[in-house]
Write a protein that holds these residues in place. Sequence first.
Motif, PDB file in Angstrom:
ATOM      1  N   ASN A 191       1.548   4.926  -8.231  1.00 18.47           N
ATOM      2  CA  ASN A 191       0.896   3.623  -8.398  1.00 18.47           C
ATOM      3  C   ASN A 191       1.792   2.522  -7.859  1.00 18.47           C
ATOM      4  O   ASN A 191       2.702   2.081  -8.534  1.00 18.47           O
ATOM      5  N   PRO A 192       1.542   2.104  -6.646  1.00 25.45           N
ATOM      6  CA  PRO A 192       0.389   2.416  -5.804  1.00 25.45           C
ATOM      7  C   PRO A 192       0.642   3.482  -4.740  1.00 25.45           C
ATOM      8  O   PRO A 192       1.755   3.670  -4.275  1.00 25.45           O
ATOM      9  N   ASP A 205       5.464   4.186  -5.073  1.00 24.97           N
ATOM     10  CA  ASP A 205       6.051   4.286  -6.404  1.00 24.97           C
ATOM     11  C   ASP A 205       5.824   5.724  -6.855  1.00 24.97           C
ATOM     12  O   ASP A 205       4.907   6.390  -6.363  1.00 24.97           O
TER      13      ASP A 205
HETATM   14 MN    MN Z   1       4.129   1.000  -9.803  1.00 17.65          MN
END
Ligand code: MN
Length: 380
Positions: A191-192, A205
């Motif tokens: 995310n993302p 991430d």
């Molecule tokens: Mn993140």
Amino acid sequence: MKIHEYQAKEIFQSAGIPVPQGRVATTVQEAVTIADEIGGPVMVKAQVHVGGRGKAGGVKYAENLEAAKIWAQRILGMNIKGLEVKKVLITEAVDITSETYLGIILDRVTKKPVIMISAAGGVDIEEVAAKTPEKIHKLAVDPRIGLHPYQARELAFKVFRDIKLVRQVTDIILKLYDVFWKADASLVEINPLITTPINLVQAIDAKINIDDNGLFRQKVISDMRDLDAEDPSEVEAREAGLTFIKLDGNIGCVVNGAGLAMATMDLVKHYGGDPANFLDIGGSSNPEKVLTAMRIILDDPNVKAILINIFGGITRCDDVASGIVHAFRELNPQVPVVTRLTGTNEAAAKKIMKEVNLPTAPTLDEVVQKAISLAGLGEE
Ligand code: MN
Ligand code: GDP
């Protein structure tokens, strides 16, 4: 067990999931050297075991070496949600055209790994789940069969139209499931997951949580454990062979057996208190363990009372009582302590306990109520 983003990215990379190149640094000098090697703009990213680092100022874009140096100086040593930043990841900064959420959790309701994908990525996924759950697409995978490529493709199509992107995302979902499965993970999350102006998909991430019960066969991952980044009380407890989880309440709990510990915590809640911890001192408890347990609990300034609830089976009440007396002499607690010792060698325990003259209660309900009233809760 949690690992850092940079470690999760190493695992992603060996699994073939594309991540921007980068390396971890513990000093400003090291950070600058890495930024220089990468060349061009970099991201400076705090490595701590909490989410929302970006919002807390722990993820910064650095146009050049000068900026990288300044951000590394600011972020190293920063405090994010109570944790000191001791490492930063220096990674190539990428141009982003979209941010997608992709995660896999072990779902206790379906008893299956559940894959989640959402176009509302980048932001707090818990908020999306609470306010607009229809924006999260889910698939429960039958663990006996595994994930079929067509299922991964269907998920990718929920968010992407362009076939080039769908192919890349399908491949990433399949590989991520493989990572989840092979690592004994309880959660993996990207995310993302981003797209770039030239339509490349990358994980910028990375988060992996491992089920502690699988660690014995996860040598590579258990070696990634960063004791520096964990709650010191949890580290001390683990070393003493105690199962301890710190919580936010104010009633410290010393209990033998996980089931009894859970039941005790439920009752604390039921009678209006809040447990400060989960603690299972284990089966055959020696007095040393009780001492360590008391020390860890007393270190927590939120604790207003300690509740000791022991059901003697294999555990002998007199052993625990000796531990309590010992702990009292050594630690001289300034908060009230209330005990319930019942079962094996109960009478001998009572004799020992006379020495410290602590309030006791015969039943679970009563001992919990007593602890809450001695903590002075509900009177404020
Ligand atoms: Mn993140
Ligand atoms: P988190 O706050 O702990 O979730 O950290 P992330 O690594 O997810 O970063 C937070 C946000 O920073 C992302 O959602 C992006 O919007 C932004 N960000 C992170 N890395 C980059 C990058 O390389 N380039 C750009 N343009 N933005 C980035």
